[in-house]
Enzyme design. Sequence first.
Site, mmCIF file in Angstrom:
data_model
loop_
_atom_site.group_PDB
_atom_site.id
_atom_site.type_symbol
_atom_site.label_atom_id
_atom_site.label_comp_id
_atom_site.label_asym_id
_atom_site.label_seq_id
_atom_site.Cartn_x
_atom_site.Cartn_y
_atom_site.Cartn_z
ATOM 1 N N GLY A 94 11.953 -44.775 36.176
ATOM 2 C CA GLY A 94 12.292 -44.979 34.769
ATOM 3 C C GLY A 94 13.713 -44.586 34.417
ATOM 4 N NE ARG A 102 11.978 -52.837 39.672
ATOM 5 C CZ ARG A 102 11.677 -52.841 38.385
ATOM 6 N NH1 ARG A 102 11.662 -53.975 37.715
ATOM 7 N NH2 ARG A 102 11.396 -51.718 37.761
ATOM 8 N N GLY A 148 6.279 -46.297 35.526
ATOM 9 C CA GLY A 148 4.903 -46.146 35.040
ATOM 10 C C GLY A 148 3.974 -45.589 36.103
#
Length: 393
Positions: A350, A36, A373
């Site tokens: 996910g 990330r 999500g």
Amino acid sequence: MAKKTVKDLDVKGKKVIVRADLNVPHKGSEITNDNRVKAAVPTLKYLVDNGAKVILMSHLGKVKTEEDKAKNDLGIVAPRLQELLPEATVKFCPVTRGAELEEMVAALQPGEILLMQNTRYEKGESKNDPELGQYWASLGDMFVEDAFGSVHRAHASTVGIPSNLPENALGFLVEKEVTMLGRAVDEPVSPFVAILGGAKVSDKIAVIENMLDKADKVIVGGGMAYTFMKAMGHEVGNSLLEEDKIELAKTIMAKGGDKLILPVDNVVADKFANDAEVKVVDRDIPEGWMGLDIGPKSIELFKETLQGAKTVVWNGPMGVFEMPNFAKGTLAVCEAISELPDAVTVIGGGDSAAAAIQLGFEDKFSHISTGGGASLEYMEGKVLPGIAIITEA
């Protein structure tokens, strides 16, 4: 959905607030996966190279108690960010409001990045507190949304700030997500196959229904397939089952007709463990056994369904892929998608993204989403508030 991007802003000498997704897995101060942080670099590098003064914000973990605060101190990310952006000066501010933060913002020079403490240290963050959004917006001149993992949440840092800063845009990461998911879900080239897995029907009802409207075929695997099997009148043994969703599964099957492709056999085990006794059965699973993966006939059926597909969207594994004995179905789906010529292939974040990366298929897809999500809600056809608030191009 054409939105302004960071390239539409004149950032030179301006204080640019960037909402990134630096919610990294970590043990103490050690980051265990820095994907990330790496994903945030292109937008930050562009801003630094173009003389912006960057105020960087992100959440980290869930913060309910003082113990959570100590555990989720965003300061652990600053050294890694500095390594990835040697051309910039990365500073860290340990607070989320007040004189110390304001002085550090005022002292920012072009090409510098100030990483602010975890946004969730503020109780008003997740409630999109108007005063907090206004306060944070007052620190900068412009806002760039680059946290796809958070755009489905209307928080102060994702919606409150851009509500108060009319000069706003998407960063490169979110721009790519919107482009790729848009191509796959909103403008698919036919044949379009959606593959949905994971544990529960209840988590994916809206996605299944939306995909049945849009796709040519919808493949269902994973734990939620057993609720459909039970709805068809089959025995599912000790498999994952949502009794209260059996009638809903019947309705979905009636609506889907031959569009809906379900497993025809299962890999079953006598306990939830990699060293369990394992066998393959058709749709009826004996008492005392549980389905943990799709079987070889289902793999062939799913491969056949994927033949010739030009657009594929995949969300959710076919089995308990974390255990090698029950990863074959997910691996086979990965392989089948990766071998499609000239297809747009998108994984919706996910567990399916984790599976594709863990199984070595990271570079074999058109796009792997960074937000589970958010991509799920996009596939449901929902509006993502963190994107909706950004100025139209």
